[in-house]
Design an enzyme around this catalytic site. Structure first.
Site, PDB file in Angstrom:
ATOM      1  N   ASP A 122       2.565   5.432 -19.485  1.00 51.02           N
ATOM      2  CA  ASP A 122       2.797   4.715 -18.236  1.00 51.02           C
ATOM      3  C   ASP A 122       1.726   5.194 -17.271  1.00 51.02           C
ATOM      4  OD1 ASP A 122       3.563   3.811 -15.746  1.00 51.02           O
ATOM      5  OD2 ASP A 122       5.688   4.272 -16.014  1.00 51.02           O
TER       6      ASP A 122
ATOM      7  N   TYR B  35      -2.995  -6.731  -3.998  1.00 50.94           N
ATOM      8  CA  TYR B  35      -3.889  -6.657  -5.158  1.00 50.94           C
ATOM      9  C   TYR B  35      -5.303  -6.306  -4.714  1.00 50.94           C
ATOM     10  CZ  TYR B  35      -5.747  -8.076  -9.745  1.00 50.94           C
ATOM     11  OH  TYR B  35      -6.344  -8.113 -10.985  1.00 50.94           O
TER      12      TYR B  35
ATOM     13  N   LYS C 175      -7.728  -3.132  -5.787  1.00 49.03           N
ATOM     14  CA  LYS C 175      -8.955  -3.418  -6.525  1.00 49.03           C
ATOM     15  C   LYS C 175     -10.209  -3.061  -5.727  1.00 49.03           C
ATOM     16  CE  LYS C 175      -7.362  -4.820 -10.497  1.00 49.03           C
ATOM     17  NZ  LYS C 175      -7.677  -4.098 -11.749  1.00 49.03           N
TER      18      LYS C 175
END
Length: 248
Positions: free
Chosen positions: A62, A154, A158
Site C-alpha cells: 500500500d 489531483y 501531481k
C-alpha cells in the site's frame, strides 16, 4: 521488445492499467518487481511476466504507507541484490470542483499516494541506484503540468510530484542516476472511475471525455522508449505538447 535488458525494475501500481502494461512491455530479459495492494492480481501479472521471458517478484504494498514503501525496496534487494530502475506509477485520481469538496482529507490521501510514495521509495532506493547508475521514473499526468478544473486535488499532488522530480534531477547531475518524468494525457484505464469524488468515495464515473483515450499498450510503449533514451521528460500526445507551448 525493449532494449532494456537484464535490469531489476520496480513498478508500483503494477496489478492493472499502465503499471501492468509496463510490466509486460519490459518483461523479457528483466527482473520485474510488481507492487500493488492485491496479491491475487499481482500473481496474475507475475505469471504473464514469466511467460514473456522475465522473472517476477510480487510484493503487496500500500504505497500510502511509508513502511510498506520501504519494505518494497528491502524485498527487492533481498531477492535480486540490486536495483536498476524504479517506476513510480501508482496513483489515484479525483474529480470534484473545489467548492464542492466536503472531505478535505482527500488532499492528504492523494498526496501520500501520488507524491509521498515516490519520495519514500526513491529515498530508500537511491543508494542502490547510485551503484548501478540507475533510472528513476515518475508517471505523472498532464494535470501535473497545467491546472485542470475539477481536478484541484489531483493537480496539487501531481504538480508536487513534478517539482520533486525536477529538483531531484538537478541534485543528481553527475551521479549517473537519471530522472525521467512522464506526462500522459487520457489513457484507457480505470483510474478515473476508481478515483475519488468530493465526499472522498469512489467516483464510479470518469468525469472526462474518454472517446479518444490512448491505449494502455501505446502508453507503455512510449514510456519504455522514454526510459531507453533516459529522457528528462516526455509529454504524451501532440495535443498535450502543443498545449504546453501555448500555455500563457
Amino acid at each position: 521488445m525493449s532494449r532494456i535488458q537484464n535490469k531489476v525494475i520496480i513498478i508500483t501500481g503494477a496489478s492493472e492499467g499502465i503499471g501492468r502494461g509496463l510490466a509486460l512491455a519490459l518483461a523479457r530479459g528483466n527482473q520485474i518487481v510488481l507492487a500493488a495492494r492485491t496479491q491475487s492480481k499481482l500473481e496474475e501479472v507475475a505469471r504473464e511476466v514469466v511467460k514473456l521471458g522475465g522473472k517476477a517478484l510480487s510484493v503487496v504494498c500500500d504505497v500510502s504507507v511509508q513502511e510498506q514503501c520501504e519494505n518494497l525496496v528491502s524485498e527487492t534487494l533481498r531477492t535480486f541484490g540490486r536495483i536498476d530502475c524504479v517506476v513510480n506509477n501508482a496513483g489515484v485520481s479525483m474529480h470534484a470542483w473545489f467548492e464542492d469538496i466536503t472531505d478535505l482529507g482527500t488532499f492528504e490521501r492523494l498526496f501520500r499516494i501520488n507524491t509521498m510514495s515516490m519520495v519514500w521509495i526513491t529515498h530508500k532506493a537511491l543508494p542502490e541506484l547510485k551503484k548501478t547508475k540507475g533510472l528513476i521514473v515518475g508517471v505523472s499526468s498532464l494535470a501535473g503540468k497545467t491546472g485542470v478544473p475539477a481536478r484541484t486535488t489531483y493537480c496539487t499532488s501531481k504538480f508536487a510530484m513534478s517539482g520533486f522530480m525536477e529538483a531531484l534531477r538537478i541534485e543528481l547531475m553527475g551521479s549517473g542516476v537519471d530522472v525521467c518524468a512522464i506526462f500522459p494525457g487520457v489513457v484507457d484505464t480505470e483510474i478515473r472511475r476508481n478515483g475519488l469524488n468530493g465526499e472522498g468515495n469512489r467516483a464510479g464515473v470518469a468525469g472526462l471525455d474518454e472517446e479518444n483515450a490512448m491505449s494502455i499498450e501505446q502508453c507503455a510503449k512510449e514510456i519504455v522508449e522514454a526510459m531507453e533514451s533516459r529522457k528528462r521528460e516526455w509529454v504524451m500526445t501532440a495535443k498535450g505538447r502543443l498545449g504546453m507551448l501555448l500555455k500563457p
